[in-house]
Scaffold this active site. Structure first.
Site, short mmCIF file in Angstrom:
data_model
loop_
_atom_site.label_atom_id
_atom_site.label_comp_id
_atom_site.label_asym_id
_atom_site.label_seq_id
_atom_site.Cartn_x
_atom_site.Cartn_y
_atom_site.Cartn_z
N HIS A 139 0.84 -1.20 0.00
CA HIS A 139 0.00 0.00 0.00
C HIS A 139 0.88 1.25 0.00
CE1 HIS A 139 0.33 1.21 4.28
NE2 HIS A 139 0.36 -0.09 4.55
N GLU A 176 -4.74 2.37 2.80
CA GLU A 176 -4.81 1.25 3.73
C GLU A 176 -4.96 1.73 5.16
OE1 GLU A 176 -3.39 -1.87 6.53
OE2 GLU A 176 -2.51 0.09 6.20
N GLU A 177 -4.23 2.81 5.48
CA GLU A 177 -4.10 3.18 6.89
C GLU A 177 -5.40 3.63 7.55
OE1 GLU A 177 -1.76 2.31 8.55
OE2 GLU A 177 0.06 2.31 7.35
N ASP A 224 6.34 1.14 6.37
CA ASP A 224 4.89 0.89 6.27
C ASP A 224 4.29 1.91 5.30
OD1 ASP A 224 2.28 0.10 6.73
OD2 ASP A 224 2.15 1.02 8.71
N HIS A 231 4.10 3.43 12.53
CA HIS A 231 3.25 4.61 12.76
C HIS A 231 3.94 5.69 13.59
CE1 HIS A 231 -0.66 2.08 12.02
NE2 HIS A 231 0.22 1.97 11.04
N ASP A 267 3.48 -6.24 3.52
CA ASP A 267 3.17 -5.09 4.37
C ASP A 267 3.63 -5.33 5.81
OD1 ASP A 267 2.19 -2.68 5.31
OD2 ASP A 267 0.11 -3.35 5.43
#
Lengths: 471, 471
Positions: B289, B335-336, B301, B434, B363
């Site tokens: 993603h 995606e997030e 990520d 994140h 991922d």
């Protein structure tokens, strides 16, 4: 089942007799305590050492107290009310602990204020960079400084760039080798770049690779060169700016800093003692520095060192172990950005320095201790090695070639005083050093207790043994 | 000196002959390629596999390109111009790489904006806490929310507190167990606390212990409960608030957040192909993603997963290895915080899902790969195990019990498609996840190249072998 078969040995009567004999033996051994060099002189200290170690290791007092200090007062930058409130707290608690001659010794300290600050890449990408202005840096004007970056990996690269530095924000992307080697870029980088006409400096943080973590710390401007603002950025962002430059692109950064100095502020070194029973005028100092940077809560650097040193006196006091000489704890102020506490102690105690038997500072974080650093003559070294043998079993008996600390160094130099440091596992020290991550959770209660035990035994024996260390 | 004694074997004539024989052998083996289950069917793929591995491992292209993506576009949150510019860049570069059918498939995505935000302890200490609002959170009003904290270690503790939560800022100080278990507090914590009358929520970050590092991530509000603001704080500060509460003191925190939603924005899934030479309508998908959170640069990520998947097609194209079936790279959007890309792909390709032979997503960060996760029938599993044997020597042959990915899952479920994931050393994934520290330097070129090699061999063989996977 050996314990059962031996049970008759532990009848109450036997225990009482053993206790009486033991006490007599101990008293005798104290009364006839021999000086270093005499055979078996150390035997007299096995009993006290075991009590100190046991007392230190039966409680998490040092860690708990460090948590209280850092939770309730937070960062303790020179000039801040947090530092002064923490000093009042320490004075109060030392008195409650029963320490003697507890007092503050006034020190005027620089009062630098960070203010709001930011660094953002505006080209080729719009990106906020985590940053920390360097302590002592001037600020920018309100609009900030927006300029192209010139990334260099060394002073040699900067000097080779020469005129190309003019008008730029110079980025020192210097790989961390060791604190001693790499910190020169933090100290001198701003003035070196200003000399070539740079407008500001960004420094790859001096520390171990972190999590986009900037490390602050003091710079020093030369008298000759223009003062320009300087800030630390993370390894990650320094490398990014390097890659952009290496691709032949230009990066533009906007730096805003409100940093400025206020008038010098009143602070203090905090002192508490366990007065010597025979030679109270002779002093063994155990110390740390109580101030910290303004970004973490100063647990590793150096709340832990202060609390450990202080706890040593509390443990001895609680055990009723009063040595021949005085043991004094000193919590120095203003190590981080001025060293005024260290100089003030030297000046205030100059007539007393000749009576300083040894000074010990713990300022590498109270991680798992491994031994001591020692700067002293060979006679002192031999004695310290013998004393350290009492710490073999807890793994704190290694004696390094040199020892000391920033705060005690002015006194040590002026008075030619044997100096020591508590040596610890420093592997993570420069991961947290001068960052927001300098918090109490990075230390653990057992490591701190071991530090208390080790400094306790070492300082007690040096303060108590008949002859003076090194003589 | 064996090399010298063998030197005569390598005369030019010998080499030429070997080359001709080798080529003939290869051609023959291809022409008679056997299906899985036939003995030695895999032998036909040893040649192509060695070329794919060699090509992937002779260059640092994937890492270099990821650095370019992250340095030049930065964070790529849904709705941001950075994401859309990065999408245009990817389309352009895919075309330049010679991929086929390169196009964007429009997806409307949520557009959440973080704005300025802060959390500070105002009592007992004045302390700024590093924080990150949770994705999807509402903001506070301009003055912020100032309230006492109630720290709980679990939902059970919250529920036991009951009415005591009213008017408070609830702090979830939940120790990280695993992402799957602990993330429920991020997802559901705000609504659970709002139900009891809490005014806001602070969450101990869901991730490994860092350097006072907050981790963002999405929350979801229930329909029933009031919406209250929620932000992540560091482990360090959650523990500090816990200690203060455990001492019987109260802590007061002020939370300010400008977070809000704008209108849905236009984004896109990016698609490129290597069209199949015999059955172009049958598709093997390799994917990642392309969107990220707004705090790091989304390298781990999931920029790396995207670039690795895309590089597979470039490697095959450059080697002129065109498989029987189509290999398609999909860079999913959103995606997030919405999964809209994954749903949009399912919907746009619903008539084609029956022709999806396998879908693979990477991922978990393109760290050192160890093998693949696979969700498929036993026949497929046996085949995948055989193919993976070609990756034994590079250590990427382990086949886990299940595999897939968030973005491919809607299609996988709808089309009952065999699904795979690239499995990697995840030990550091939830350290960076994140956070602002999600940057390209956390990955290394060799690990990424190994990922390209592994996905390249796996997807090529599945796309090329005579029979369809699992049938």
């Amino acid at each position: 089942m050996p314990p059962m078969s031996c049970r008759h040995l532990y009848r109450p009567g036997t225990i009482a007799l053993a206790w009486v004999l033991g006490t007599v033996a101990l008293a005798t051994s104290w009364a006839t305590a021999r000086a270093p060099g005499d055979e078996n002189w150390l035997d007299a200290y096995r009993g006290p050492a075991s009590r100190i170690i046991g007392s230190a290791l039966v409680s998490t007092l040092a860690w708990d107290r460090l948590a209280e200090l850092t939770d309730e007062f937070g960062p303790r930058l020179s000039g801040s009310p947090q530092l002064e409130n923490a000093i009042l707290w320490a004075l109060d608690r030392m008195k409650k602990d029963g320490l003697e001659n507890v007092h503050a010794e006034k020190v005027m300290v620089p009062h630098w204020v960070r203010g709001t600050e930011s660094a953002e890449v505006v080209r080729p990408v719009s990106l906020q960079m985590p940053m920390l202005g360097l302590g002592g840096s001037i600020g920018t004007d309100k609009e900030g400084i927006e300029a192209e970056t010139l990334v260099v990996r060394s002073f040699a690269e900067l000097d080779a760039a020469g005129e190309r530095a003019r008008g730029k924000i110079v980025v020192y992307n210097v790989a961390y080798e060791s604190y001693g080697r790499t910190v020169q870029y933090r100290a001198a980088g701003a003035s070196r770049a200003a000399r070539l006409g740079a407008r500001a400096v960004l420094l790859r943080s001096v520390g171990l690779p972190g999590l986009r973590t900037p490390h602050t710390g003091a710079l020093s401007y030369t008298g000759q060169d223009p003062k320009i603002p300087a800030a630390a950025i993370s390894l990650e962002d320094a490398e990014m700016l390097q890659r952009i430059q290496d691709r032949g692109q230009s990066a533009v950064v906007r730096l805003k800093m409100e940093a400025h100095f206020l008038e010098d502020a009143e602070s203090a070194n905090v002192i508490g003692e366990l007065r010597g029973r025979e030679k109270p005028e002779e002093v063994v100092v155990v110390a740390g520095h109580f101030d910290s940077w303004d970004v973490g809560t100063g647990a590793v650097d150096d709340g832990g060192g202060c609390i450990a040193a202080w706890t040593v006196l509390k443990v001895l006091k609680d055990l009723d172990l009063r040595p021949r000489r005085t043991i004094r704890v000193v919590l120095f102020t203003n190590e981080e950005n001025g060293m005024r506490g260290g100089y003030a102690y030297r000046d205030a105690h100059k007539d007393e320095l000749a009576n300083h038997v040894m000074m010990l500072e713990s300022d590498s974080g109270t991680f798992r201790p491994s031994g001591f650093g020692l700067s002293a003559n060979e006679r002192a070294r031999a004695t310290v090695r013998e004393i350290a043998s009492l710490l073999d079993a807890i793994g704190v008996s290694k004696i390094e070639d040199s020892g000391g600390g920033a705060d005690i160094s002015p006194s040590v130099r002026a008075g030619r005083i044997p100096s020591m440091s508590l040596e610890v596992d420093e592997s993570r020290y420069f991961l947290y050093h001068h960052t927001p991550a300098d918090t109490v959770d990075k230390l653990n209660p057992m490591d701190m207790a071991l530090g208390v035990a080790a400094v306790g035994v070492m300082s007690y024996v040096i303060a108590d043994m008949p002859g003076r260390l090194g003589q």
